[in-house]
Design a protein around this motif. Sequence first.
Motif, mmCIF file in Angstrom:
data_model
loop_
_atom_site.group_PDB
_atom_site.id
_atom_site.type_symbol
_atom_site.label_atom_id
_atom_site.label_comp_id
_atom_site.label_asym_id
_atom_site.label_seq_id
_atom_site.Cartn_x
_atom_site.Cartn_y
_atom_site.Cartn_z
ATOM 1 N N LEU A 15 7.011 -3.176 -3.945
ATOM 2 C CA LEU A 15 6.759 -1.790 -3.569
ATOM 3 C C LEU A 15 5.593 -1.185 -4.332
ATOM 4 O O LEU A 15 4.748 -0.481 -3.755
ATOM 5 C CB LEU A 15 8.023 -0.949 -3.798
ATOM 6 C CG LEU A 15 9.155 -1.171 -2.798
ATOM 7 C CD1 LEU A 15 10.361 -0.312 -3.170
ATOM 8 C CD2 LEU A 15 8.710 -0.867 -1.375
ATOM 9 N N SER A 16 5.515 -1.469 -5.624
ATOM 10 C CA SER A 16 4.396 -0.930 -6.411
ATOM 11 C C SER A 16 3.082 -1.568 -5.999
ATOM 12 O O SER A 16 2.041 -0.896 -5.947
ATOM 13 C CB SER A 16 4.650 -1.145 -7.900
ATOM 14 O OG SER A 16 4.654 -2.526 -8.238
ATOM 15 N N ARG A 32 2.093 0.008 -2.695
ATOM 16 C CA ARG A 32 1.626 1.379 -2.912
ATOM 17 C C ARG A 32 0.197 1.379 -3.460
ATOM 18 O O ARG A 32 -0.662 2.127 -2.984
ATOM 19 C CB ARG A 32 2.563 2.095 -3.886
ATOM 20 C CG ARG A 32 2.200 3.560 -4.133
ATOM 21 C CD ARG A 32 2.985 4.153 -5.274
ATOM 22 N NE ARG A 32 2.674 3.488 -6.537
ATOM 23 C CZ ARG A 32 3.589 2.925 -7.323
ATOM 24 N NH1 ARG A 32 4.862 2.920 -6.982
ATOM 25 N NH2 ARG A 32 3.230 2.353 -8.454
ATOM 26 N N ASP A 33 -0.053 0.542 -4.472
ATOM 27 C CA ASP A 33 -1.390 0.469 -5.058
ATOM 28 C C ASP A 33 -2.410 -0.058 -4.053
ATOM 29 O O ASP A 33 -3.557 0.391 -4.026
ATOM 30 C CB ASP A 33 -1.376 -0.441 -6.291
ATOM 31 C CG ASP A 33 -0.558 0.142 -7.439
ATOM 32 O OD1 ASP A 33 -0.230 1.334 -7.390
ATOM 33 O OD2 ASP A 33 -0.246 -0.616 -8.379
ATOM 34 N N THR A 34 -1.966 -1.001 -3.225
ATOM 35 C CA THR A 34 -2.855 -1.573 -2.206
ATOM 36 C C THR A 34 -3.290 -0.510 -1.210
ATOM 37 O O THR A 34 -4.482 -0.391 -0.888
ATOM 38 C CB THR A 34 -2.139 -2.722 -1.469
ATOM 39 O OG1 THR A 34 -1.855 -3.778 -2.396
ATOM 40 C CG2 THR A 34 -2.995 -3.266 -0.333
ATOM 41 N N TRP A 35 -2.328 0.256 -0.718
ATOM 42 C CA TRP A 35 -2.663 1.293 0.267
ATOM 43 C C TRP A 35 -3.513 2.386 -0.354
ATOM 44 O O TRP A 35 -4.419 2.921 0.292
ATOM 45 C CB TRP A 35 -1.398 1.888 0.874
ATOM 46 C CG TRP A 35 -1.713 2.922 1.902
ATOM 47 C CD1 TRP A 35 -1.522 4.266 1.823
ATOM 48 C CD2 TRP A 35 -2.328 2.689 3.173
ATOM 49 N NE1 TRP A 35 -1.972 4.887 2.954
ATOM 50 C CE2 TRP A 35 -2.477 3.945 3.809
ATOM 51 C CE3 TRP A 35 -2.761 1.540 3.836
ATOM 52 C CZ2 TRP A 35 -3.037 4.091 5.070
ATOM 53 C CZ3 TRP A 35 -3.334 1.680 5.100
ATOM 54 C CH2 TRP A 35 -3.465 2.934 5.698
ATOM 55 N N TYR A 36 -3.243 2.700 -1.611
ATOM 56 C CA TYR A 36 -4.038 3.724 -2.297
ATOM 57 C C TYR A 36 -5.499 3.282 -2.384
ATOM 58 O O TYR A 36 -6.412 4.066 -2.071
ATOM 59 C CB TYR A 36 -3.485 3.973 -3.693
ATOM 60 C CG TYR A 36 -4.305 4.950 -4.507
ATOM 61 C CD1 TYR A 36 -4.234 6.324 -4.274
ATOM 62 C CD2 TYR A 36 -5.176 4.487 -5.501
ATOM 63 C CE1 TYR A 36 -4.989 7.221 -5.013
ATOM 64 C CE2 TYR A 36 -5.947 5.382 -6.241
ATOM 65 C CZ TYR A 36 -5.853 6.732 -5.994
ATOM 66 O OH TYR A 36 -6.615 7.617 -6.713
ATOM 67 N N THR A 94 5.369 -9.543 -0.565
ATOM 68 C CA THR A 94 4.255 -8.616 -0.340
ATOM 69 C C THR A 94 3.453 -9.024 0.879
ATOM 70 O O THR A 94 3.078 -8.181 1.708
ATOM 71 C CB THR A 94 3.343 -8.580 -1.581
ATOM 72 O OG1 THR A 94 4.116 -8.225 -2.729
ATOM 73 C CG2 THR A 94 2.229 -7.552 -1.388
#
Length: 216
Positions: free
Chosen positions: A4-5, A8-12, A160
């Motif tokens: 999940l982290s 999240r970082d990937t999409w950011y 992932t």
Amino acid sequence: MNPLSILRDTWYFFSRHVGTLVPLCLPWIVIETLVQQQINLAAGSQNFAPWGMAAGLVFYPIYTASLILYMIDAGEGAERGVRELWSAALRLWPAFALLSAITSLLIVVGLSLLVLPGIFIMIKLAFSEFLLVQRGQTPIDSMRESFRLTTGHFFLVLVTSLAILAPVWIAEGWINDIGKDSPVAGVALHSLSGFFQLLLTVAAYRIFILLPERDS
């Protein structure tokens, strides 16, 4: 690290830098899609697979290496224009294309052996492109090192990757149906799908740079 982290970082990163990623990668993806469409029309669906893969090996190294170089620059606080990144990617093309050819062949052979071996190979080689671009390793050395670095992180990379690829695979079936009726729409949607598959490279690189033992 957890999936999940990483997601999240990937999409950011992807959403924050999309203004650069579109001109950096999308033109090559569109060209790749157009070439593959023409090959499909000329060769027919039964003979498309090997020729379509060959076309992918021409363009995939350019936009993927460009993306990796951009991510490296972003991490180091450096800044290069799109043309500079393309130029650097083209210098890497021979080694990157060879790596892509070897890994693609291994994955295809693995997928033909009840699927699971192909998925295993795909995950174990997830870091090989970064090792080739960032560390300047040879294709074989980068594959060997990727096998080592993914040890202990296999399921993180697997979960992932599937979280990103599953929606893409579902969308591809719908896009193929549309492409039969409207080739232009098919090219546009396949290109868009290919662009969003870059999320997989971004996610894998995020995991790669967070590995505590990667410099050991």
